[in-house]
Design a protein around this motif. Structure first.
Motif, PDB file in Angstrom:
ATOM      1  N   VAL A  94      -4.450  -2.417  -0.690  1.00 18.19           N
ATOM      2  CA  VAL A  94      -3.691  -1.158  -0.744  1.00 18.19           C
ATOM      3  C   VAL A  94      -2.369  -1.416  -0.035  1.00 18.19           C
ATOM      4  CG1 VAL A  94      -3.615   1.270  -0.072  1.00 18.19           C
ATOM      5  CG2 VAL A  94      -5.801   0.223  -0.711  1.00 18.19           C
ATOM      6  N   ARG A  95      -1.291  -1.333  -0.773  1.00 20.15           N
ATOM      7  CA  ARG A  95       0.021  -1.611  -0.190  1.00 20.15           C
ATOM      8  C   ARG A  95       0.816  -0.308  -0.092  1.00 20.15           C
ATOM      9  NH1 ARG A  95       1.655  -7.648  -2.420  1.00 20.15           N
ATOM     10  NH2 ARG A  95      -0.448  -8.539  -2.117  1.00 20.15           N
ATOM     11  N   ILE A  96       1.234  -0.023   1.121  1.00 17.64           N
ATOM     12  CA  ILE A  96       1.961   1.222   1.401  1.00 17.64           C
ATOM     13  C   ILE A  96       3.369   0.864   1.837  1.00 17.64           C
ATOM     14  CG2 ILE A  96       2.017   3.317   2.808  1.00 17.64           C
ATOM     15  CD1 ILE A  96      -1.003   2.980   3.219  1.00 17.64           C
ATOM     16  N   ASP A 153      -1.330   4.033 -12.984  1.00 22.57           N
ATOM     17  CA  ASP A 153      -0.239   4.851 -12.456  1.00 22.57           C
ATOM     18  C   ASP A 153      -0.321   4.887 -10.929  1.00 22.57           C
ATOM     19  OD1 ASP A 153       1.668   6.685 -11.820  1.00 22.57           O
ATOM     20  OD2 ASP A 153       0.823   8.332 -12.994  1.00 22.57           O
ATOM     21  N   PRO A 154       0.713   4.384 -10.222  1.00 22.91           N
ATOM     22  CA  PRO A 154       0.663   4.403  -8.745  1.00 22.91           C
ATOM     23  C   PRO A 154       0.476   5.799  -8.161  1.00 22.91           C
ATOM     24  CG  PRO A 154       2.387   2.913  -9.488  1.00 22.91           C
ATOM     25  CD  PRO A 154       1.885   3.637 -10.718  1.00 22.91           C
ATOM     26  N   ALA A 155       0.878   6.843  -8.885  1.00 20.43           N
ATOM     27  CA  ALA A 155       0.657   8.206  -8.382  1.00 20.43           C
ATOM     28  C   ALA A 155      -0.836   8.465  -8.215  1.00 20.43           C
ATOM     29  CB  ALA A 155       1.284   9.226  -9.322  1.00 20.43           C
ATOM     30  N   THR A 156      -1.643   7.879  -9.123  1.00 24.46           N
ATOM     31  CA  THR A 156      -3.095   8.013  -9.008  1.00 24.46           C
ATOM     32  C   THR A 156      -3.610   7.260  -7.781  1.00 24.46           C
ATOM     33  OG1 THR A 156      -3.310   8.205 -11.409  1.00 24.46           O
ATOM     34  CG2 THR A 156      -5.285   7.585 -10.187  1.00 24.46           C
ATOM     35  N   PHE A 203       6.538  10.497   2.179  1.00 19.99           N
ATOM     36  CA  PHE A 203       7.576   9.501   1.842  1.00 19.99           C
ATOM     37  C   PHE A 203       6.981   8.130   1.533  1.00 19.99           C
ATOM     38  CE2 PHE A 203       7.843  10.140   6.582  1.00 19.99           C
ATOM     39  CZ  PHE A 203       7.094   9.034   6.952  1.00 19.99           C
ATOM     40  N   ASP A 204       5.656   8.059   1.341  1.00 23.20           N
ATOM     41  CA  ASP A 204       5.011   6.772   1.061  1.00 23.20           C
ATOM     42  C   ASP A 204       4.925   6.492  -0.435  1.00 23.20           C
ATOM     43  OD1 ASP A 204       4.347   6.137   3.773  1.00 23.20           O
ATOM     44  OD2 ASP A 204       2.746   7.645   3.665  1.00 23.20           O
ATOM     45  N   ASP A 205       5.076   5.221  -0.788  1.00 25.13           N
ATOM     46  CA  ASP A 205       4.704   4.725  -2.114  1.00 25.13           C
ATOM     47  C   ASP A 205       3.449   3.882  -1.930  1.00 25.13           C
ATOM     48  OD1 ASP A 205       6.785   5.827  -3.644  1.00 25.13           O
ATOM     49  OD2 ASP A 205       8.156   4.248  -2.971  1.00 25.13           O
ATOM     50  N   VAL A 206       2.411   4.207  -2.679  1.00 19.66           N
ATOM     51  CA  VAL A 206       1.141   3.493  -2.576  1.00 19.66           C
ATOM     52  C   VAL A 206       0.847   2.813  -3.907  1.00 19.66           C
ATOM     53  CG1 VAL A 206      -1.350   3.733  -2.244  1.00 19.66           C
ATOM     54  CG2 VAL A 206       0.225   5.052  -0.812  1.00 19.66           C
ATOM     55  N   GLU A 207       0.496   1.550  -3.856  1.00 16.20           N
ATOM     56  CA  GLU A 207       0.120   0.836  -5.082  1.00 16.20           C
ATOM     57  C   GLU A 207      -1.031  -0.106  -4.779  1.00 16.20           C
ATOM     58  OE1 GLU A 207       2.113  -1.403  -8.941  1.00 16.20           O
ATOM     59  OE2 GLU A 207       3.333  -1.068  -7.137  1.00 16.20           O
ATOM     60  N   PHE A 208      -1.963  -0.162  -5.737  1.00 17.48           N
ATOM     61  CA  PHE A 208      -3.125  -1.046  -5.583  1.00 17.48           C
ATOM     62  C   PHE A 208      -2.791  -2.414  -6.185  1.00 17.48           C
ATOM     63  CE2 PHE A 208      -6.130   2.848  -5.950  1.00 17.48           C
ATOM     64  CZ  PHE A 208      -5.805   3.213  -4.655  1.00 17.48           C
ATOM     65  N   TYR A 209      -3.143  -3.459  -5.447  1.00 14.66           N
ATOM     66  CA  TYR A 209      -3.008  -4.837  -5.922  1.00 14.66           C
ATOM     67  C   TYR A 209      -4.416  -5.399  -6.097  1.00 14.66           C
ATOM     68  CZ  TYR A 209       2.061  -5.266  -5.339  1.00 14.66           C
ATOM     69  OH  TYR A 209       3.417  -5.141  -5.472  1.00 14.66           O
ATOM     70  N   PHE A 210      -4.573  -6.260  -7.117  1.00 13.08           N
ATOM     71  CA  PHE A 210      -5.920  -6.673  -7.500  1.00 13.08           C
ATOM     72  C   PHE A 210      -5.913  -8.104  -8.016  1.00 13.08           C
ATOM     73  CE2 PHE A 210      -9.080  -6.989 -10.982  1.00 13.08           C
ATOM     74  CZ  PHE A 210     -10.246  -6.696 -10.286  1.00 13.08           C
TER      75      PHE A 210
END
Length: 591
Positions: free
Chosen positions: A422-424, A166-169, A447-454
């Motif tokens: 870490v992509r913001i 979950d990107p919220a995490t 106002f950021d969306d944060v998502e981990f790429y792996f």
């Protein structure tokens, strides 16, 4: 923290009870012994999906029950209160404490704030696929369980990676690493201020024609209620007057008879009391105990005198008036109509009159209020954007440090070729923030969306975590992330199932050390087959499966120091435990 888990008739488990401790709790046992069933049952307890095939063969009912001690938290308590759950915070005081040792108000409040909440969750399951949920003996819903789950349990294992994916995490983990709690609270506060005035402005602008129509309705109602000239309790007084007017003859007879009995007859009540008073006065000369009654007799005389005068005035005022009766009935009919239209009582109609005047005043001064609200919205939005921009810069600054720290620790858990990004992303053209498209990106977390790429393999491009990480990789990655991010704001029970998949030796030792470190701030429950991990346990539980008659039974035992040596030796060598394996196990535990 999970302190107790009871399981009945789930999969191979008939009855199982296990007590967990703070720190690192390890579950070990042969493959297929039922370790993962315990994890699955815990998942059911906090809102996991239930199907009838989860029941033990030959049974039609099952239950899972857990006792949690949960750190106090405003969000958690608001959810529990909204669901109607109350908690008794009172505890008996220590008998040895003196008054000088205690400060009842402040100390009790501080103790209450620090004391964890106790939650007993029970989920009853049936073969029809239905379940009942109880929280502290109150019936609850699965939706509530899912809301509470983030405060209670974080499960990472075979196919259960929702939290990590979950990107919220991801946003939470990055902010934990950056230590941005105070700044996040500031952003959330300013977002709330902006949202409140924005919603009020939206409400003001919604349906202009509808508001004009409402103004006409309000004016009519105000005029009608002004003309009615309502007085509180008027209907009750008029009802009483109508009853008198329609019963004049009967009331005259009753009044006259009462007056004669009390005052006018030669043998009236007042005459008799006066005679009795004189006789008691004479008797009291011979027995002083009777003097105490004289005051009561004098009071009775005064009461009867007053009542007689009131009855005389009542009779004199009684007069049948057809015109007055008609007026009263007409007014009562008007009041009944008003009450039907405006809430059922004169009081509610009076309140409606006041509210209507205020609403009409708001509508008539709408332009002034709109200009005032627009200024407030603009000012609140500027403050929010300033704080959210500051938080955005903090995230940018710390994201690279976070990436390097994660990759460094991944190499220690057999993922040395993994890459982690870490992509913001944030809305563009913040200088033109009045656009609705941009404002939709604004949240209480910024106002950021944060998502981990792996990527687990060299040469493979990094992709969103949910699309590329296997179960074992995700468990180890979550362990690394949780350890690096530090103590979570709301400590909970973190569960790792098969975190040791595909590793051994030095890597297992590193995983164990990280689990131990994480258990200093959260309770950790881990299923493992690795002796190097098991040696770090605070509490070590062995799960066994054996046949008893025609049944397969799953049991769990908390191991003492000798039992730990035997279990770790088994993990090192298999079913045939040698003295060499025991010596090795002892060395592992010592180190």
């Amino acid at each position: 923290m999970l302190t107790l888990l009871n399981i009945s008739n789930v999969a191979l488990i008939e009855n199982l009870r296990v007590e967990f401790e703070p720190g690192l709790n390890l579950l070990t046992g042969e493959t297929g012994s039922g370790k993962s069933i315990i994890v699955d049952a815990l998942g059911l307890l906090v809102g996991g999906r239930f199907t009838a095939d989860m029941l033990k063969s030959g049974t039609d009912r099952a239950f899972v029950e857990g006792l949690f001690l949960v750190s106090r938290n405003a969000d958690l308590e608001s959810k529990l209160t909204a669901a109607g759950l109350q908690f008794d915070d009172e505890r008996p005081s220590n008998e040895g404490d003196s008054q000088h040792d205690r400060q009842p108000g402040r100390d009790a409040r501080r103790e209450s704030e620090q004391r964890p909440l106790e939650l007993i969750i029970r989920r009853e399951l049936s073969s029809a696929g239905r379940s009942k949920i109880f929280i502290n003996n109150h019936l609850a819903t699965n939706a509530l369980l899912r809301e509470l789950r983030p405060f209670l349990v974080d499960i990472h294992g075979q196919g259960d990676q929702q939290t990590l994916f979950d990107p919220a995490t991801h946003l939470e983990l990055l902010d934990e690493f950056a230590g941005s709690r105070a700044l996040r609270e500031k952003v959330a506060s300013r977002f709330q201020e902006w949202a409140l005035v924005r919603d009020e402005l939206d409400s003001l602008n919604r349906g202009e024609a509808e508001k004009l129509q409402m103004a006409d309705i309000l004016r009519f109602q105000i005029q009608e209620l002004q003309k009615a000239a309502l007085e509180e309790g008027e209907d009750e007084r008029l009802e009483e007057e109508r009853r008198r007017l329609t019963n004049v003859e009967k009331l005259k007879t009753l009044g006259s008879e009462s007056f004669e009995l009390i005052y006018e007859d030669g043998d009236s009540a007042l005459t008799r009391i006066k005679q009795a008073t004189r006789r008691i006065q004479e008797l009291s000369d011979y027995d002083s105990n009777l003097r105490g009654y004289l005051e009561g007799l004098e009071s009775a005389q005064a009461t009867l005198d007053d009542l007689a005068l009131t009855l005389r005035d009542f009779n004199d005022a009684l007069e049948f008036s057809p015109d007055r009766l008609a007026d009263v009935e007409s007014r009562l009919a008007d009041l009944a109509r008003i009450k039907r239209k405006y809430g059922g009582s004169v009081q509610s109609a009076i309140e409606h009159f006041s509210e209507s005047e205020n609403r009409l005043r708001d509508i008539e001064h709408r332009d002034e209020r709109e200009a005032e609200l627009r200024n407030q919205v603009e000012a609140a939005l500027e403050k929010y954007i300033a704080s959210a921009s500051e938080l955005h810069q903090e995230r940018i600054k710390w994201s690279k440090k976070f990436e390097r720290a994660v990759e460094q620790e991944l190499s220690e858990v057999a993922m040395e070729r993994a890459t982690f990004d870490v992509r913001i992303s944030s809305p563009e053209a913040l200088s033109e923030h009045r656009g609705a498209e941009v404002e939709r990106r604004f949240r209480s977390t910024g106002f950021d969306d944060v998502e981990f790429y792996f990527s687990a393999n060299k040469g493979e491009p990094a992709k969103p975590l949910a699309r590329v990480a296997s179960g074992g990789e995700a468990s180890r990655l979550m362990l690394v992330l949780k350890t690096i991010a530090g103590a979570t704001e709301f400590p909970r029970t973190i569960v790792f199932d098969e975190i040791d998949s595909g590793i051994g030796g030095r890597v297992s030792d590193a995983v164990g050390a990280k689990l131990k470190r994480l258990s200093e701030t959260n309770q950790v429950l881990c299923v493992t087959h690795q002796a190097q991990i098991a040696r770090f346990a605070t509490a070590h539980h062995a799960v066994e499966k054996h046949e008893s008659g025609k049944k397969t039974v799953v049991e769990i035992h908390k191991l003492d120091s000798r039992g730990r040596v035997e279990e770790i030796a088994r993990m090192l060598t298999g079913s045939e435990i040698t003295d060499t394996a025991r010596r090795h196990a002892k060395e592992l535990l010592k180190s």
